[in-house]
Write an enzyme that holds these catalytic residues in place. Structure first.
Site, mmCIF file in Angstrom:
data_model
loop_
_atom_site.group_PDB
_atom_site.id
_atom_site.type_symbol
_atom_site.label_atom_id
_atom_site.label_comp_id
_atom_site.label_asym_id
_atom_site.label_seq_id
_atom_site.Cartn_x
_atom_site.Cartn_y
_atom_site.Cartn_z
ATOM 1 N N HIS A 66 -20.615 14.082 17.494
ATOM 2 C CA HIS A 66 -20.913 12.783 16.860
ATOM 3 C C HIS A 66 -22.297 12.246 17.246
ATOM 4 O O HIS A 66 -23.142 12.062 16.372
ATOM 5 C CB HIS A 66 -19.789 11.786 17.165
ATOM 6 C CG HIS A 66 -20.122 10.372 16.806
ATOM 7 N ND1 HIS A 66 -20.370 9.965 15.519
ATOM 8 C CD2 HIS A 66 -20.270 9.263 17.581
ATOM 9 C CE1 HIS A 66 -20.650 8.670 15.513
ATOM 10 N NE2 HIS A 66 -20.601 8.225 16.745
ATOM 11 N N HIS A 90 -25.369 6.678 22.748
ATOM 12 C CA HIS A 90 -24.918 5.367 22.266
ATOM 13 C C HIS A 90 -23.451 5.073 22.554
ATOM 14 O O HIS A 90 -23.052 3.911 22.592
ATOM 15 C CB HIS A 90 -25.215 5.185 20.773
ATOM 16 C CG HIS A 90 -24.233 5.846 19.854
ATOM 17 N ND1 HIS A 90 -24.394 7.142 19.427
ATOM 18 C CD2 HIS A 90 -23.093 5.395 19.287
ATOM 19 C CE1 HIS A 90 -23.384 7.456 18.614
ATOM 20 N NE2 HIS A 90 -22.578 6.413 18.515
ATOM 21 N N GLU A 94 -19.596 2.615 26.163
ATOM 22 C CA GLU A 94 -18.356 2.083 25.623
ATOM 23 C C GLU A 94 -17.173 3.010 25.895
ATOM 24 O O GLU A 94 -16.069 2.556 26.171
ATOM 25 C CB GLU A 94 -18.507 1.821 24.125
ATOM 26 C CG GLU A 94 -17.591 0.698 23.707
ATOM 27 C CD GLU A 94 -17.570 0.473 22.219
ATOM 28 O OE1 GLU A 94 -18.467 0.959 21.533
ATOM 29 O OE2 GLU A 94 -16.624 -0.182 21.766
ATOM 30 N N ASP A 95 -17.391 4.308 25.790
ATOM 31 C CA ASP A 95 -16.256 5.240 25.816
ATOM 32 C C ASP A 95 -16.040 5.971 27.140
ATOM 33 O O ASP A 95 -15.048 6.663 27.303
ATOM 34 C CB ASP A 95 -16.416 6.300 24.712
ATOM 35 C CG ASP A 95 -16.318 5.680 23.329
ATOM 36 O OD1 ASP A 95 -15.977 4.488 23.262
ATOM 37 O OD2 ASP A 95 -16.590 6.373 22.345
ATOM 38 N N ASP A 157 -24.972 5.641 13.114
ATOM 39 C CA ASP A 157 -23.648 5.789 13.714
ATOM 40 C C ASP A 157 -22.583 5.561 12.643
ATOM 41 O O ASP A 157 -21.657 6.350 12.469
ATOM 42 C CB ASP A 157 -23.520 4.747 14.844
ATOM 43 C CG ASP A 157 -22.139 4.726 15.480
ATOM 44 O OD1 ASP A 157 -21.561 5.812 15.674
ATOM 45 O OD2 ASP A 157 -21.654 3.622 15.793
ATOM 46 N N ASP A 277 -29.886 2.245 -16.769
ATOM 47 C CA ASP A 277 -30.498 3.066 -15.718
ATOM 48 C C ASP A 277 -29.523 4.078 -15.130
ATOM 49 O O ASP A 277 -29.725 4.576 -14.039
ATOM 50 C CB ASP A 277 -31.101 2.176 -14.622
ATOM 51 C CG ASP A 277 -30.041 1.336 -13.925
ATOM 52 O OD1 ASP A 277 -28.896 1.272 -14.430
ATOM 53 O OD2 ASP A 277 -30.355 0.749 -12.875
#
Ligand code: MN
Length: 734
Positions: A66, A90, A94-95, A157, A277
């Site tokens: 990821h 990133h 958090e994880d 992300d 269009d």
């Protein structure tokens, strides 16, 4: 044994897979930004691989895939190494158990700051059912970010998460898709990142309304079957014509994306054949001049549809999209839009602000980036003048909504307040009762004073108490007009109660003076007299007397029409009565507070301000008028010295008075600018009006907020110093 070796083999093959993907990433960056230092990236990759080691995505892939794919998306946008390193890192804070401090010590402040920004946003839950909230959420997200690269990482992300959304449970799919459609796709659009926006929208659309998605997909697919050949043919015909005319350009074509087609059809209530269009050919030229030349070439072969020629080069769209558009009718009678733009405009249309994000060592920007700065200014709806836009960009600092602050209730509802708003503003934004009875506040779980300045992302909790009430003091720090009005309203209501009381006392007193019997007046009689004087209820009349709007004598004359209201002597008691009514100790000086205190008011003829010497005068039923000692009317007041009452200014004031000034000057360029600068340095301008006479004379009427005499004197001195100003004079309404 067999089992172990197969796990081992699997581990090695995943490792190889991600490692290959990482090598691709390095290659890509070397190509796009040869001067970048890749060592930082290697370390970020190893760190991320180590900390995410045992984590697996729902797709069955190792988690590491990821951040790697997010990094690839950003590398394709040619962003700098700190941004891509942030992509790799990133999710670690958090994880995993990794802390921001660890990131900082390993990768430096810049990367740590970016990771922190992404982590902060990731913690927010944006999905909401309310349309109105979505715009606030988008704004808040922007307000919480002080570096645009955080948003790039967050968008990448989200893009990768959407690409792999099918592995998630369906409830989560819905939430993520909705958030994408409401928050992230519009954000990408705002930033001009057309490609990412299109992909996000179409993917989210498929989850949110599978039925409509399927329907329009089939319709467009069918159209594609017989339009593709037409477009290819047209593209090569155009290419040839351009060559014949000596124009260098490449030609592409596209079929409009699903979601934007769907939205257009819904908005304009049209079917697919009316979408002009839907089919488009793109001509990408080498220069702006070539764009216009190419348009001429196109029109020499196909006739344009009237009213469909648009020049977004001369007049760019708000997100700075630039192109020439024209619609022509193709061979089989189908309208085809032709979009003509330069390479640079094309990149801008696809990548938006990221295309202009040329952050270089030393923070230098080429002149060509002027455009992107103009864009950035527009993007952020920057309302204040920036002294130096280059500096603004090079620090990479942004403050997108300098006038607002975005806060949360404990339940996650966004509350938008003016910048520097306090918990009291917050409380009134929730509900008037919450505001009126608020006694304390917690922000992010900690007790704070009521005058605390809220910051973006603060979660505020208000403590209330039954029977609590607003304080006049709050008016000195609240920022929202809602809070201000509600507090004033409460004070007015309370003052009304005491004005009724005061009115009754004054009438009692006056009736003694005129020798009539107040005690004999019945409620009915009073109501009747009130209505006769234009007040619906007797309380309205009493309050009017208390506020000094209705003279007691007039009221008594209504109540006792047959009596001759002859005044009895009561010279000494007059002052005493007023003092008693106002709850003063006998002999004490009357305190003059603000602008419209109950029963004590600043006389309209001279409007004294704090610091001036003042005299109080008890009027007939209008309360105490406070005059400046210098006021010419004061002379007349001396006829009835018993009506004089000692007054003084309250010691520590916070309020200000509007003061009117007239300024005369010879007119010259820049005068107003200098004047307003001189004033605004010291106070607010409530009103300014300028009149010019034919002889070059300017007369400027000003209303300014003045706190006291000294303040006024300083201002007048400053104004007089301005070249051309001859005279500044204070004036009064009456
Ligand atoms: Mn992520």
């Amino acid at each position: 044994m067999d089992n172990i070796s197969s796990t081992f083999r699997q581990a090695i093959s995943t490792n190889l897979l991600t490692l290959t993907r990482f090598r691709d990433l390095l290659k890509k960056i070397k190509q796009n930004r040869p001067s970048e230092d890749l060592e930082l990236l290697r370390r970020a990759y190893q760190f991320s691989a180590r900390t995410h080691k045992r984590q697996v995505r729902l797709s069955g892939e190792p988690f590491l895939s990821h951040p790697l794919e997010v990094a690839h998306i950003l590398a394709d946008l040619r962003l700098d190494v700190p941004t891509i390193a942030t992509a790799l890192l990133h999710d670690v804070v958090e994880d995993t158990t990794v802390t921001l401090d660890e990131i900082r010590s390993q990768f430096g402040d810049e990367v740590a700051h970016l990771v922190e920004g992404v982590t902060k946003i990731s913690k927010l839950e944006f999905a909401s059912r309310e349309e109105r909230q979505a715009e606030n959420m988008r704004k808040m997200l922007l307000a919480m970010v002080d570096d645009l690269r955080v948003i790039f990482v967050k968008l990448a992300d989200r893009l990768h998460n959407m690409r792999t959304l099918r592995y998630l449970p369906s409830e989560k799919q819905q939430r993520v898709a909705q958030e994408t459609l409401e928050i992230y796709a519009p954000l990408a659009h705002r930033m001009g990142m057309g490609k990412i926006r299109g992909e996000l929208e179409d993917m989210a659309f498929a989850y949110i309304d599978p039925h409509a998605y399927q329907e329009i997909r089939e319709e467009i697919e069918e159209k594609r079957r017989y339009s593709e050949d037409l477009l290819k043919e047209m593209a090569s015909a155009i290419e040839q014509k351009l060559q014949e005319n000596g124009l260098q350009a490449r030609v592409e074509w596209r079929i409009k994306r699903l979601y934007s087609t769907y939205k257009k059809m819904k908005r304009q209530k049209e079917d697919l054949s009316q979408i002009y269009d839907l089919l488009a050919v793109r001509i990408i030229t080498q220069s702006v001049n070539d764009c216009y030349a190419a348009m001429g070439v196109v029109h020499s072969v196909w006739s344009p549809v009237p009213g469909r020629i648009k020049d977004f080069i001369a007049m760019p769209r708000p997100n700075l999209y630039q192109s020439l558009h024209t619609t022509v009718i193709g061979k089989s009678g189908q309208p085809v839009e032709v979009q003509i733009r330069t390479e640079e405009m094309h990149r801008t249309a696809e990548e938006g602000i990221a295309a202009h994000w040329k952050y270089k060592e030393g923070g230098m920007y080429s002149a060509a980036d002027e455009q992107s700065m103009a864009w950035l200014r527009q993007l952020v709806e920057w309302q204040q003048e920036m002294s130096d836009p280059t500096e603004f960009l090079s620090t990479l600092k942004i403050d997108l909504y300098p006038e607002e602050v975005y806060t949360f209730t404990p339940k996650g509802k966004v509350v938008v307040l003016p910048r520097d708003a306090t918990p009291v503003d917050f409380a009134y934004a929730i509900h008037t009762e919450v505001g009126n009875t608020c006694t304390g506040a917690k922000v992010n779980g900690k007790l704070v004073p009521l005058r605390y300045r809220l910051r973006n992302g603060d979660i505020a909790e208000i403590a209330t108490q039954k029977g609590g009430h607003p304080s006049r003091d709050w008016l000195t720090f609240v920022k929202s007009s809602r809070a201000r009005n509600k507090i004033k309203h409460w004070i007015n209501v309370t003052e009304r109660a005491s004005s009724i009381d005061l009115g009754r006392k004054l009438l009692e007193k006056e009736s003694r003076r005129y020798n009539v019997s107040w005690g004999k007046v019945s409620a009915e009689e009073l109501t009747k007299a009130s209505q006769g004087m234009g007040y619906p209820h007797s309380d309205d009349l009493l309050s009017a007397v208390g506020f000094g709007k209705a003279p007691p004598r007039q009221v008594l004359a209504k109540l006792f029409p047959e009596s001759v209201l002859e005044e009895k002597a009561g010279k000494k008691t007059l002052t005493q009565t007023v003092q008693k009514a106002l709850g003063m100790t006998p002999g004490a000086a009357l305190q003059v507070k603000g602008f419209h205190d109950l029963l004590v008011y600043r006389a309209k003829c001279c409007e004294p301000i704090r610091g001036e010497e003042v005299v109080g005068y008890i009027t007939r039923g209008k309360g105490v008028a406070v005059h400046a000692k210098s006021c010419s009317n004061v002379q007349n007041l001396l006829y009835e010295p018993e009506r004089r009452i000692e007054v003084e200014w309250v010691a520590s004031p916070d309020d200000s008075y509007p003061v009117q000034l007239v300024l005369r000057s010879s007119d010259r360029p820049g005068l107003l600018k200098e004047l307003t600068a001189a004033i605004t340095e010291r106070t607010n301008i409530r009103n300014i009006e300028t009149r010019f006479a034919e002889n070059g004379e300017a007369t400027i009427d000003l209303t300014l907020d003045i706190t006291d005499k000294k303040h006024l004197e300083k201002l007048v001195t400053a104004m007089r110093k301005i070249h051309g100003v001859r005279d500044v004079e204070r004036i009064h309404k009456v």
